[in-house]
Design an enzyme around this catalytic site. Sequence first.
Site, PDB file in Angstrom:
ATOM      1  N   GLY A   9      64.829  77.252  30.090  1.00 24.29           N
ATOM      2  CA  GLY A   9      63.513  76.707  29.715  1.00 24.29           C
ATOM      3  C   GLY A   9      62.472  76.981  30.781  1.00 24.29           C
ATOM      4  O   GLY A   9      61.744  76.073  31.201  1.00 24.29           O
ATOM      5  N   TYR A 153      65.733  60.413  21.632  1.00 25.66           N
ATOM      6  CA  TYR A 153      65.416  61.108  22.890  1.00 25.66           C
ATOM      7  C   TYR A 153      66.082  60.370  24.050  1.00 25.66           C
ATOM      8  O   TYR A 153      66.723  60.985  24.898  1.00 25.66           O
ATOM      9  CB  TYR A 153      63.897  61.219  23.102  1.00 25.66           C
ATOM     10  CG  TYR A 153      63.564  61.923  24.410  1.00 25.66           C
ATOM     11  CD1 TYR A 153      63.873  63.266  24.588  1.00 25.66           C
ATOM     12  CD2 TYR A 153      62.973  61.236  25.485  1.00 25.66           C
ATOM     13  CE1 TYR A 153      63.611  63.906  25.798  1.00 25.66           C
ATOM     14  CE2 TYR A 153      62.710  61.867  26.682  1.00 25.66           C
ATOM     15  CZ  TYR A 153      63.028  63.209  26.835  1.00 25.66           C
ATOM     16  OH  TYR A 153      62.776  63.849  28.034  1.00 25.66           O
ATOM     17  N   LYS A 157      69.085  61.656  26.736  1.00 20.83           N
ATOM     18  CA  LYS A 157      68.937  61.661  28.196  1.00 20.83           C
ATOM     19  C   LYS A 157      69.951  60.711  28.849  1.00 20.83           C
ATOM     20  O   LYS A 157      70.378  60.953  29.973  1.00 20.83           O
ATOM     21  CB  LYS A 157      67.495  61.335  28.586  1.00 20.83           C
ATOM     22  CG  LYS A 157      66.521  62.476  28.220  1.00 20.83           C
ATOM     23  CD  LYS A 157      66.868  63.784  28.935  1.00 20.83           C
ATOM     24  CE  LYS A 157      65.899  64.910  28.643  1.00 20.83           C
ATOM     25  NZ  LYS A 157      66.176  66.139  29.397  1.00 20.83           N
TER      26      LYS A 157
HETATM   27  P1  NDP Z   1      57.889  71.899  28.222  1.00 21.61           P
HETATM   28  O1  NDP Z   1      57.744  71.716  26.753  1.00 21.61           O
HETATM   29  O2  NDP Z   1      56.706  72.322  29.004  1.00 21.61           O
HETATM   30  O3  NDP Z   1      59.096  72.925  28.510  1.00 21.61           O
HETATM   31  C1  NDP Z   1      60.294  72.843  27.793  1.00 21.61           C
HETATM   32  C2  NDP Z   1      61.104  74.108  28.032  1.00 21.61           C
HETATM   33  O4  NDP Z   1      62.347  73.962  27.303  1.00 21.61           O
HETATM   34  C3  NDP Z   1      60.418  75.356  27.538  1.00 21.61           C
HETATM   35  O5  NDP Z   1      60.541  76.397  28.481  1.00 21.61           O
HETATM   36  C4  NDP Z   1      61.182  75.706  26.265  1.00 21.61           C
HETATM   37  O6  NDP Z   1      61.269  77.123  26.111  1.00 21.61           O
HETATM   38  C5  NDP Z   1      62.576  75.160  26.573  1.00 21.61           C
HETATM   39  N1  NDP Z   1      63.297  74.898  25.333  1.00 21.61           N
HETATM   40  C6  NDP Z   1      63.025  73.938  24.404  1.00 21.61           C
HETATM   41  N2  NDP Z   1      63.849  74.085  23.349  1.00 21.61           N
HETATM   42  C7  NDP Z   1      64.653  75.149  23.630  1.00 21.61           C
HETATM   43  C8  NDP Z   1      65.695  75.806  22.934  1.00 21.61           C
HETATM   44  N3  NDP Z   1      66.096  75.408  21.709  1.00 21.61           N
HETATM   45  N4  NDP Z   1      66.295  76.878  23.498  1.00 21.61           N
HETATM   46  C9  NDP Z   1      65.907  77.281  24.731  1.00 21.61           C
HETATM   47  N5  NDP Z   1      64.936  76.709  25.440  1.00 21.61           N
HETATM   48  C10 NDP Z   1      64.305  75.657  24.887  1.00 21.61           C
HETATM   49  O7  NDP Z   1      58.440  70.503  28.760  1.00 21.61           O
HETATM   50  P2  NDP Z   1      58.908  70.020  30.231  1.00 21.61           P
HETATM   51  O8  NDP Z   1      58.743  71.093  31.218  1.00 21.61           O
HETATM   52  O9  NDP Z   1      58.256  68.736  30.459  1.00 21.61           O
HETATM   53  O10 NDP Z   1      60.439  69.732  29.932  1.00 21.61           O
HETATM   54  C11 NDP Z   1      61.509  70.251  30.720  1.00 21.61           C
HETATM   55  C12 NDP Z   1      62.606  69.211  30.798  1.00 21.61           C
HETATM   56  O11 NDP Z   1      62.122  68.062  31.470  1.00 21.61           O
HETATM   57  C13 NDP Z   1      63.115  68.711  29.444  1.00 21.61           C
HETATM   58  O12 NDP Z   1      64.523  68.587  29.503  1.00 21.61           O
HETATM   59  C14 NDP Z   1      62.454  67.338  29.312  1.00 21.61           C
HETATM   60  O13 NDP Z   1      63.205  66.476  28.484  1.00 21.61           O
HETATM   61  C15 NDP Z   1      62.472  66.905  30.752  1.00 21.61           C
HETATM   62  N6  NDP Z   1      61.554  65.843  31.106  1.00 21.61           N
HETATM   63  C16 NDP Z   1      60.209  65.964  30.896  1.00 21.61           C
HETATM   64  C17 NDP Z   1      59.347  64.941  31.264  1.00 21.61           C
HETATM   65  C18 NDP Z   1      57.880  64.996  31.004  1.00 21.61           C
HETATM   66  O14 NDP Z   1      57.234  63.922  31.006  1.00 21.61           O
HETATM   67  N7  NDP Z   1      57.289  66.186  30.814  1.00 21.61           N
HETATM   68  C19 NDP Z   1      59.857  63.741  31.926  1.00 21.61           C
HETATM   69  C20 NDP Z   1      61.275  63.685  32.071  1.00 21.61           C
HETATM   70  C21 NDP Z   1      62.080  64.732  31.694  1.00 21.61           C
HETATM   71  P3  NDP Z   1      61.023  77.900  24.723  1.00 21.61           P
HETATM   72  O15 NDP Z   1      60.115  77.054  23.876  1.00 21.61           O
HETATM   73  O16 NDP Z   1      60.429  79.220  25.142  1.00 21.61           O
HETATM   74  O17 NDP Z   1      62.378  78.054  24.155  1.00 21.61           O
HETATM   75  C1  8X3 Z   2      59.963  62.197  29.360  1.00 24.76           C
HETATM   76  C2  8X3 Z   2      59.423  60.890  29.866  1.00 24.76           C
HETATM   77  O1  8X3 Z   2      58.644  58.560  29.181  1.00 24.76           O
HETATM   78  O2  8X3 Z   2      58.274  60.349  27.603  1.00 24.76           O
HETATM   79  O3  8X3 Z   2      61.331  62.279  29.506  1.00 24.76           O
HETATM   80  O4  8X3 Z   2      60.464  59.485  27.926  1.00 24.76           O
HETATM   81  S1  8X3 Z   2      59.210  59.804  28.555  1.00 24.76           S
END
Ligand code: NDP
Ligand code: 8X3
Length: 253
Positions: A9, A153, A157
């Site tokens: 990702g 979700y 997690k």
């Molecule tokens: P983004 O949406 O910016 O990035 C998500 C990434 O995951 C993208 O690069 C996307 O790539 C990839 N992805 C999603 N689905 C697939 C799939 N089926 N196959 C391969 N790759 C996939 O979100 P974030 O950077 O915020 O998220 C990254 C991680 O951090 C996640 O696990 C999220 O749950 C976690 N997180 C995020 C928080 C937030 O507040 N932003 C807080 C806590 C945790 P592509 O679409 O090109 O496949």
């Molecule tokens: C992403 C943070 O608060 O949307 O994991 O669950 S929250």
Amino acid sequence: MSKTILITGATSGIGKACAEKFAAAGWKLIITGRRNERLQQIKADLNREFGTDILTLCFDIQDKNAVFAAVDTIPQEWRQVDVLLNNSGLALGRDYFDEADIGDWDIMLNTNVHGLVYMSRAVLPLMIQKQQGHIINIGSTAGKEVYEKGNMYCATKHAVDAISKAMRIDLLRHNIKVTALHPGAAETEFSQVRFKGDTEKAAAVYDGFTPLQPEDIASTVFYCACLPAHVCINDLVITCTQQANSFYMNKKS
Ligand code: NDP
Ligand code: 8X3
């Protein structure tokens, strides 16, 4: 010799910021995601800026066969993976349990849980062979507390939290570190994805406080990855200063 990190990702948000951070520090990168144009653009940009060697793998992490096939294509000279960053993930929808879309639940489970374990199983032989490696799983504060309308979700997690603990125990005998890093709200494409392109709803998530930026998390991942061989951060929660956990935020109106 440069170390290698495989980031799932990496096309956006936290994964992309991690790619930039490790590239700037001279690491070799294997980056994955479904959006190939983005992977190619990031590869070109980081190669131009830092001269980074980058291998791209484009596949859907929900597809078990695609995951194992992609890892199989990694050429011999790239098979020395020092760190696997399991970052791919998403939330879809924010609805009561009895009203949520079951299709959304399937996608979250398949991506956040199944994808993470497929990737780990596919890459682990490369680490076990040399009895060394580090797996960093991106969890969430949603994996520490369940909040209203967070149902599946939060469940995915919580599963990442449990799987990280399980991996840490079972991989002890192979000298493989396992770190679970749990961010709070971070400003990425996460909310646009969660609210399915509703930009107003997505932007409102970050109203009234200064959220984490993906670079903040990338610096923390980098810190964990660069500790001496005998040191492992097992579990780490990182939030912005105005957030205590999933419930308590000090928002300014
Ligand atoms: P983004 O949406 O910016 O990035 C998500 C990434 O995951 C993208 O690069 C996307 O790539 C990839 N992805 C999603 N689905 C697939 C799939 N089926 N196959 C391969 N790759 C996939 O979100 P974030 O950077 O915020 O998220 C990254 C991680 O951090 C996640 O696990 C999220 O749950 C976690 N997180 C995020 C928080 C937030 O507040 N932003 C807080 C806590 C945790 P592509 O679409 O090109 O496949
Ligand atoms: C992403 C943070 O608060 O949307 O994991 O669950 S929250």
